[in-house]
Enzyme design. Structure first.
Site, mmCIF file in Angstrom:
data_model
loop_
_atom_site.group_PDB
_atom_site.id
_atom_site.type_symbol
_atom_site.label_atom_id
_atom_site.label_comp_id
_atom_site.label_asym_id
_atom_site.label_seq_id
_atom_site.Cartn_x
_atom_site.Cartn_y
_atom_site.Cartn_z
ATOM 1 N N HIS A 85 -3.669 4.299 6.533
ATOM 2 C CA HIS A 85 -2.694 3.653 5.889
ATOM 3 C C HIS A 85 -1.255 3.983 6.460
ATOM 4 O O HIS A 85 -1.169 4.987 7.222
ATOM 5 C CB HIS A 85 -2.631 4.265 4.585
ATOM 6 C CG HIS A 85 -4.038 4.402 3.743
ATOM 7 N ND1 HIS A 85 -4.287 3.350 3.101
ATOM 8 C CD2 HIS A 85 -5.122 5.038 3.750
ATOM 9 C CE1 HIS A 85 -5.541 3.602 2.591
ATOM 10 N NE2 HIS A 85 -6.245 4.391 3.037
ATOM 11 N N ASP A 131 0.919 -1.233 0.068
ATOM 12 C CA ASP A 131 -0.152 0.060 0.073
ATOM 13 C C ASP A 131 0.963 1.410 -0.073
ATOM 14 O O ASP A 131 1.634 1.643 1.005
ATOM 15 C CB ASP A 131 -0.884 -0.080 1.425
ATOM 16 C CG ASP A 131 -1.850 1.111 1.571
ATOM 17 O OD1 ASP A 131 -1.899 1.924 0.461
ATOM 18 O OD2 ASP A 131 -2.102 1.379 2.604
#
Length: 561
Positions: free
Chosen positions: A372, A201
Site C-alpha cells: 500500500h 487507498d
C-alpha cells in the site's frame, strides 16, 4: 425555463454508496449509481474479530443492491485479494451479475466459483489494462497499478456527472518483480481532462515517506539463503503474494534447493498464477510434499501459509506438532514474510514462541514490504489526478483522517473532502456534494453453510457461554396433574468442575428443588413461569456465592398418560 435549470444539478450528480471498506480493513465494496444503472466496485470479505465466536468470515450486507437488482449492470474488481473478491460467491447468489477484471484476478475468482459450483452460472470477462467496459451509462477503464498481487488495477469511472478515479489498493513500485510499473502517464492525462473525485487507498496514509520496492525483499531473501546454506528454510507469507513466492523460488533455485508449496490457499493461488504465466518456476524445482523425505533438509524450502498466526494454517499446525507431514526441528530457519494485520499481533507472537521453543530460528526483520502507498505516493497520486473532490476509502477512521489531511495539503479545499461511513448515500457533481440518505449496510456473518443466520443475539449467547458457561436444569412433569415425576437434575458445562464443587452443586440442587416445589405448591401450571422462577432463584444464589453469571437453561419434559 427556470424550473428546468433547478433540476439540472440533480440530473448531473452521481450517487456513491459504500457498502464496506470504511471504518475497517477489509470487506471492500462500493456501489455507483446514476439514473437506472448501478455498477459495483469490489466484493470483499473481512476476517471475524475476536468476539465473533465460531464465525468464519464477514461479508457486506447487500440489501440495497437486492432492492435495486434490476439496475445492477455488473461487478468490477480491482484485484484478487480476499478483501476484494472473498464475498463474490455469496453475493452472486443473490445478485447474479457479470464480473469484469484482469486475467489473474478472474483466474482467482474462477477458482472460488468452482468451489461453490457457480462457474456455469456466472458470466466473467477478462479486461486488459488500458481497455474499457461499457456498463449502462458508465464506462470503466482499467489502469495498471502495482500492489502485492499481480494484475492490480485502478479504475477510471466515466459517468454523465464526471470522471471518478478509484485507485483500488496500490503502491508505486518503479522496479516491480513482474510486469510494468504503474501507468502514471494515464493518471496525468485524466488529471488534465478534469477528474470529479479521487477515491484513494488510505491503508498506509498514516505512514510517512515511500513504500519500499518489492525487489528489496528479494535481496533480503538472497542474503538469508546465503547465510543458512546448512539449514532447512520455511517461509510463511500471504498466499496471494505471487511476486513474493517468485522471489523465494528464485533464491531457492540459485542455492540448489527444492521448493514445496504447502497450505490449501497457497497451492490454489500458485496453481492459478503458474497456469496463467504470472510466475516462472524453473523445471524440477517444485516438488510434492510427499517427496520431501527424499531430500536432505538443507536442500529444501517450504513456502507456506500462516504468517498471520491463523490457528489452522500450515505454519501454526507445524508449530503445534499437529501437521501430518512436517515437524519443526531444532536448527530450522523460519522466515515470516508479512506484517501482522492489526489485531493478529498476539496470534503471531504465540506462533513465534512455539517455533523458538522447538529450537527454530525465526527471522521477521526486513522480510516484508507493504503493498500500500505511503504518504508521499498518495501525494503523487493527488498531484497527477488533481481531483475536485477527495473521497478517502479503504481503512479505519484514523487512516481516512490521515488521507483527508494529505488531500488538504495537496490543495483540495477542506469542504471538498468527503468523509463517508458505510451505508451513506452521497450525491456528487460539479456543482457540489451532499449526504442524501443512509441505506441498510454492515456485516453479514458467515458460519459454515449458514449466511446471516447468526446475528447479535446468537453472538451474545456464544460470548456468554464462552465467558460464564451453562447450567441446564432438567425435570419431568405430568401434563395432566402437573406432578413432578423426575428431577430436577442439574448439568453444568464450563461453569465449575462438578467433582471439586460438590458443596456448591449440592446447595444449588436444594435451591432448585425448593423453587420447583414452591411452584407446585402454589398450583402454577404455566411452564414458562416455572422456568422463570428456577432461573431467577438459581441465578441469584450463584451470583451471591461465586459472583458468576452462567447461562441457566431450564428444560421441562412432559409425560402424557
Amino acid at each position: 425555463m427556470k424550473k428546468q435549470k433547478e433540476q439540472e444539478p440533480n440530473h448531473n450528480k452521481i450517487r456513491i454508496i459504500p457498502l464496506g471498506g470504511l471504518e475497517q480493513i477489509g470487506m471492500n465494496m462500493t456501489a455507483f449509481e446514476y439514473g437506472d444503472d448501478i455498477i459495483v466496485v469490489d466484493c470483499g470479505m473481512a476476517f471475524p474479530s475476536d468476539d465473533m465466536l465460531g464465525i468464519d468470515m464477514v461479508i457486506p450486507d447487500v440489501t440495497y443492491l437486492k432492492e435495486n437488482i434490476h439496475k445492477v449492470r455488473g461487478f468490477v474488481i480491482t484485484h484478487g485479494h480476499e478483501d476484494h473478491i472473498g464475498a463474490l460467491p455469496y453475493v452472486l447468489r443473490e445478485i447474479p451479475a457479470p464480473v469484469y477484471s484482469t486475467k489473474l484476478t478472474i483466474g482467482l475468482i474462477e477458482n472460488k466459483l468452482k468451489e461453490h459450483e457457480m462457474l456455469r452460472s456466472t458470466k466473467r470477462k477478462v479486461i486488459r489494462h488500458g481497455q474499457s467496459v461499457n456498463l449502462g451509462c458508465f464506462r470503466v477503464e482499467f489502469i495498471k497499478t502495482n500492489h502485492s498481487i499481480q494484475d492490480a488495477s485502478a479504475l477510471a469511472i466515466f459517468s454523465p456527472a464526471g470522471i471518478i478515479v478509484h485507485t483500488g489498493d496500490f503502491k508505486i513500485d518503479y522496479t516491480p518483480v513482474f510486469g510494468e510499473p504503474a501507468d502514471l502517464p494515464r493518471f496525468a492525462e485524466l488529471g488534465k481532462k478534469g477528474v470529479l473525485a479521487l477515491m484513494c487507498d488510505s491503508t498506509n496514509a498514516i505512514r510517512k515517506g515511500f513504500t519500499m520496492s518489492e525487489k528489496t525483499v528479494g535481496q533480503r531473501f538472497d542474503s538469508i539463503f546465503s547465510e543458512h546454506q546448512n539449514q532447512r528454510i520455511i517461509v510463511a507469507t500471504f498466499a496471494s503474494n505471487v511476486d513474493r513466492v517468485q522471489q523465494i523460488i528464485n533464491s531457492a533455485y540459485k542455492y540448489g534447493r527444492k521448493v514445496v508449496v504447502e497450505g490449501r490457499s497457497m497451492v490454489n493461488v500458485i496453481g492459478v498464477a503458474t497456469e496463467l504465466g504470472y510466475i516462472n518456476i524453473p523445471e524440477n524445482t517444485l516438488i510434492d510434499i510427499d517427496h520431501l523425505k527424499n531430500y536432505k533438509p538443507e536442500k529444501t524450502v517450504l513456502v507456506t501459509t500462516g504468517s498471520q498466526g491463523e490457528s489452522m494454517a500450515a505454519l501454526s499446525r507445524m508449530a503445534a506438532n499437529i501437521h501430518k507431514k512436517v515437524s519443526i526441528r531444532p536448527g530450522d530457519v523460519i522466515i515470516l514474510s508479512s506484517t501482522p494485520i492489526p489485531g493478529n499481533e498476539k496470534a503471531v507472537a504465540n506462533v513465534i514462541n512455539e517455533l523458538e521453543a522447538k529450537g527454530a530460528e525465526v527471522i521477521n526483520q526486513d522480510t516484508h514490504v507493504s503493498g500500500h502507498a505511503c504518504e508521499e505516493e498518495i501525494k503523487l497520486m493527488y498531484s497527477l489526478v488533481r481531483p475536485k473532490y477527495s473521497i478517502p476509502v479503504h481503512g479505519e477512521f484514523r487512516h481516512l483522517t490521515a488521507q483527508k489531511h494529505i488531500a488538504i495539503s495537496m490543495g483540495v479545499p477542506k469542504e471538498n473532502v468527503v468523509t463517508m461511513q458505510t451505508g451513506d448515500v452521497i450525491e456528487i457533481g460539479e456543482e457540489g456534494w451532499e449526504l442524501k440518505d443512509h441505506v441498510q449496510a454492515g456485516g453479514v456473518l458467515v458460519d459454515g453453510l449458514g449466511i446471516g443466520d447468526v446475528g447479535n443475539i446468537v453472538l451474545r449467547d456464544r460470548q456468554n457461554l464462552a465467558a460464564n458457561g451453562i447450567i441446564i436444569v432438567v425435570l419431568t412433569l405430568d401434563r395432566a396433574s402437573n406432578q413432578l415425576l423426575a428431577g430436577p437434575d442439574i448439568v453444568s458445562r464450563g461453569f465449575v468442575y462438578v467433582r471439586e464443587s460438590e458443596d456448591l452443586m449440592g446447595e444449588a440442587q436444594n435451591i432448585v428443588d425448593d423453587a420447583v416445589q414452591d411452584c407446585l405448591d402454589r398450583n402454577i401450571s404455566d411452564w414458562g413461569k416455572i422456568k422463570h422462577v428456577i432461573r431467577d432463584s438459581l441465578s441469584g444464589y450463584l451470583w451471591k456465592k461465586m459472583k458468576r453469571n452462567p447461562m441457566i437453561l431450564p428444560i421441562i419434559m412432559e409425560v402424557d398418560e
